[in-house]
Design a protein around this motif. Structure first.
Motif, mmCIF file in Angstrom:
data_model
loop_
_atom_site.group_PDB
_atom_site.id
_atom_site.type_symbol
_atom_site.label_atom_id
_atom_site.label_comp_id
_atom_site.label_asym_id
_atom_site.label_seq_id
_atom_site.Cartn_x
_atom_site.Cartn_y
_atom_site.Cartn_z
ATOM 1 N N GLY A 1 0.813 -1.212 0.000
ATOM 2 C CA GLY A 1 0.000 0.000 0.000
ATOM 3 C C GLY A 1 0.844 1.259 0.000
ATOM 4 N N ALA A 2 1.938 1.264 0.791
ATOM 5 C CA ALA A 2 2.814 2.434 0.820
ATOM 6 C C ALA A 2 3.462 2.662 -0.540
ATOM 7 C CB ALA A 2 3.885 2.250 1.896
ATOM 8 N N ALA A 3 3.892 1.570 -1.192
ATOM 9 C CA ALA A 3 4.484 1.719 -2.525
ATOM 10 C C ALA A 3 3.463 2.281 -3.514
ATOM 11 C CB ALA A 3 5.014 0.362 -3.013
ATOM 12 N N ALA A 4 2.223 1.773 -3.443
ATOM 13 C CA ALA A 4 1.182 2.283 -4.349
ATOM 14 C C ALA A 4 0.885 3.763 -4.077
ATOM 15 C CB ALA A 4 -0.094 1.451 -4.191
ATOM 16 N N ILE A 5 0.861 4.130 -2.790
ATOM 17 C CA ILE A 5 0.598 5.535 -2.446
ATOM 18 C C ILE A 5 1.714 6.431 -2.967
ATOM 19 C CG2 ILE A 5 0.505 7.143 -0.493
ATOM 20 C CD1 ILE A 5 -1.020 4.937 1.035
ATOM 21 N N ILE A 6 2.965 6.013 -2.777
ATOM 22 C CA ILE A 6 4.099 6.826 -3.235
ATOM 23 C C ILE A 6 4.080 6.975 -4.754
ATOM 24 C CG2 ILE A 6 6.618 6.871 -3.396
ATOM 25 C CD1 ILE A 6 6.668 5.579 -0.612
ATOM 26 N N VAL A 7 3.823 5.859 -5.457
ATOM 27 C CA VAL A 7 3.763 5.937 -6.919
ATOM 28 C C VAL A 7 2.619 6.844 -7.357
ATOM 29 C CG1 VAL A 7 3.320 4.591 -9.006
ATOM 30 C CG2 VAL A 7 4.884 3.710 -7.282
ATOM 31 N N ALA A 8 1.448 6.691 -6.718
ATOM 32 C CA ALA A 8 0.288 7.506 -7.094
ATOM 33 C C ALA A 8 0.551 8.988 -6.839
ATOM 34 C CB ALA A 8 -0.948 7.040 -6.322
ATOM 35 N N LEU A 9 1.159 9.300 -5.691
ATOM 36 C CA LEU A 9 1.451 10.704 -5.403
ATOM 37 C C LEU A 9 2.532 11.249 -6.327
ATOM 38 C CD1 LEU A 9 1.309 10.822 -1.498
ATOM 39 C CD2 LEU A 9 -0.386 11.618 -3.141
ATOM 40 N N GLY A 10 3.497 10.391 -6.708
ATOM 41 C CA GLY A 10 4.497 10.832 -7.677
ATOM 42 C C GLY A 10 3.870 11.162 -9.018
ATOM 43 N N LEU A 11 2.956 10.287 -9.480
ATOM 44 C CA LEU A 11 2.257 10.570 -10.731
ATOM 45 C C LEU A 11 1.378 11.817 -10.602
ATOM 46 C CD1 LEU A 11 1.199 6.940 -11.764
ATOM 47 C CD2 LEU A 11 3.037 8.326 -12.733
ATOM 48 N N ALA A 12 0.749 11.971 -9.422
ATOM 49 C CA ALA A 12 -0.078 13.162 -9.209
ATOM 50 C C ALA A 12 0.776 14.422 -9.240
ATOM 51 C CB ALA A 12 -0.808 13.053 -7.873
ATOM 52 N N ALA A 13 1.983 14.350 -8.623
ATOM 53 C CA ALA A 13 2.872 15.511 -8.645
ATOM 54 C C ALA A 13 3.288 15.850 -10.070
ATOM 55 C CB ALA A 13 4.097 15.240 -7.777
ATOM 56 N N ALA A 14 3.619 14.806 -10.853
ATOM 57 C CA ALA A 14 4.003 15.052 -12.240
ATOM 58 C C ALA A 14 2.836 15.659 -13.028
ATOM 59 C CB ALA A 14 4.466 13.752 -12.894
ATOM 60 N N GLY A 15 1.631 15.123 -12.813
ATOM 61 C CA GLY A 15 0.467 15.672 -13.510
ATOM 62 C C GLY A 15 0.164 17.100 -13.108
ATOM 63 N N LEU A 16 0.253 17.394 -11.796
ATOM 64 C CA LEU A 16 0.009 18.762 -11.341
ATOM 65 C C LEU A 16 1.061 19.719 -11.873
ATOM 66 C CD1 LEU A 16 -1.025 18.107 -7.617
ATOM 67 C CD2 LEU A 16 -2.494 18.886 -9.477
#
Length: 447
Positions: free
Chosen positions: A14-29
């Motif tokens: 779950g932590a890995a998925a959260i980090i990846v998701a937030l990284g993608l969100a940061a890139a998108g933002l």
């Protein structure tokens, strides 16, 4: 990963998925913010381009001039904001360009249409350029000119990087909150698994007999399979006990026949053969009784409870009235707060009876029975002040896999050892400075 608990596996995943998701969100933002900033920059450049074109004039000699826009960056060399107008025979440039000239792409731009380009600038800078083709009115001499304004793209990159720097702490805090929430969620989700372990421990200790059906849908099939396994095992035990009983009854008649033949031989005057047959028949009977006792104890031990000290006192009271025990001094010592032992009282009495009988047979003056609680087990020690067991024989007796009745120490100790083992405990023998100690170590009830 195979050695990690389910909790850690789920939390790490779950932590890995959260980090990846937030990284993608940061890139998108960051991409959205960069696009927004670029659109704002293009809108600003359109205003500057209109100001440059509105400032076109001719002097008395007919030379085309440009009134400089108000933004001071146009006047500062390499100031980051530039304009350029390409005429048919000349090029007009802002002071900020100094001696540099835009290298605009050779594309066709309709009158009034605007094109946006990324081009090189002074000092190797990257510029965001906006160009437009304009037809001049007659007072300005007519003809078509190509006008362009440009902005240093480093300012856009700096704005995007500043946005990411401001966003990073909030994304980190969000990651921590989400991971903590995931930890709590995993704990709540896996709580039934801990209940399964507690329920199995209760079954093992005899406090419950089934897993039950009060489980979430995902755990219910496992609970049903475990209950089915328990039911099948109970049925096997019932069948085994029935077969053992049938075996005992089947052997009773042949043994009685042997005893009858021994009696007839004795009446016929062959006493030696009669005694031999009687000894064999009695040994067979004792072995049958021993196996039946083991079967009974193994089937009932988990659900049985007894006070080991009270059982010991009853056994000693009986032993002190026997011919071998009436001349001895008997002492029972029960330690404080000794829990119940996980064994049937009759089975413990049978095992202690064998040990006490053996102690009385070899003791000189005194026999002690000591009941204690240590390391989650109930210990019952029978100590005599006799000669003990020869060291070489004691080593054979305590060797792994050695049967006590095969060492010459008697069947009683073997039966006591089998009862203790069937109840989940053990029998240990040790020579003391005076006499032998036979210790039964039994599981405490509920452990």
């Amino acid at each position: 990963m195979t050695r990690l608990s389910l909790r850690w596996r789920l939390v790490v995943a779950g932590a890995a998925a959260i980090i990846v998701a937030l990284g993608l969100a940061a890139a998108g933002l960051a991409a959205l913010f960069a696009g927004h900033v670029e659109r704002r920059a293009i809108a600003e450049l359109e205003v500057h381009l209109d100001q440059v074109l509105a400032g076109l004039t001719r002097d008395g000699t007919g030379t085309l001039l440009v009134a400089p826009p108000a933004d001071p960056r146009f006047q500062r060399p390499y100031g980051g904001l530039y304009w350029q107008i390409d005429l048919a025979t000349d090029t007009l440039r802002s002071r900020s360009l100094w001696d540099y000239r835009f290298d605009l792409p050779a594309d066709k731009v309709a009158d009034g249409a605007v094109h946006v380009h990324r081009i090189g600038g002074p000092g190797g800078a990257s510029l965001l350029a906006l160009e437009r083709m304009v037809s001049l009115p007659a007072p300005l001499g007519g003809g078509r000119v190509r006008a362009a304004v440009a902005l240093d793209a480093a300012e856009l990159d700096a704005a995007r990087n500043a946005f990411l720097a401001d966003l990073a702490p909030y994304l980190g805090l969000l990651a921590v909150v989400l991971i903590a929430a995931g930890w709590v969620q995993v704990g709540v989700g896996l709580r039934p698994m801990r209940r399964v372990g507690a329920r199995v421990a209760a079954i093992r200790s005899g406090r419950a007999d089934r897993i039950g059906e009060d489980w979430p849908a995902e755990v219910r099939p496992l609970a049903a399979e475990l209950d089915g396994l328990l039911a099948a095992r109970e049925a096997d035990i019932v069948r085994a006990r029935a077969r053992a009983g049938d075996l005992a009854h089947g052997l009773k008649t042949p043994l009685q026949a042997l005893m009858g033949e021994a009696g007839r031989l004795s009446q016929a005057g062959d006493a030696a053969h009669a005694r031999s047959i009687e000894a064999i028949a009695r040994a067979m009977q004792r072995h049958v009784d021993r196996e039946l006792a083991r079967t009974r104890v193994a089937a009932e031990a988990a659900a049985s409870r007894c006070d080991a000290a009270e059982v010991g006192r009853r056994v000693v009271e009986v032993a002190r009235r026997t011919a071998t025990g009436e001349g001895l001094s008997w002492h029972v010592d029960a330690g404080p707060q000794v829990p119940m032992a996980a064994i049937d009282a009759a089975d413990l009495a049978e095992a202690l009876g064998a040990l006490v009988e053996n102690a009385a047979r070899h003791a000189r003056d005194r026999v002690d029975l000591v009941v204690a609680h240590a390391d989650g087990a109930v210990s019952v020690a029978v100590r005599d002040d006799g000669p003990g067991i020869a060291p070489d024989l004691l080593k054979k007796v305590t060797a792994r896999g050695m049967r006590l009745d095969e060492t010459g120490t008697g069947l009683g100790l073997a039966i006591a050892a089998d009862i203790a083992e069937a109840a989940g405990g053990r029998l240990t023998l040790a020579n003391r400075p005076q006499g032998l100690e036979a210790r039964l170590v039994l599981p405490a009830a509920g452990s």
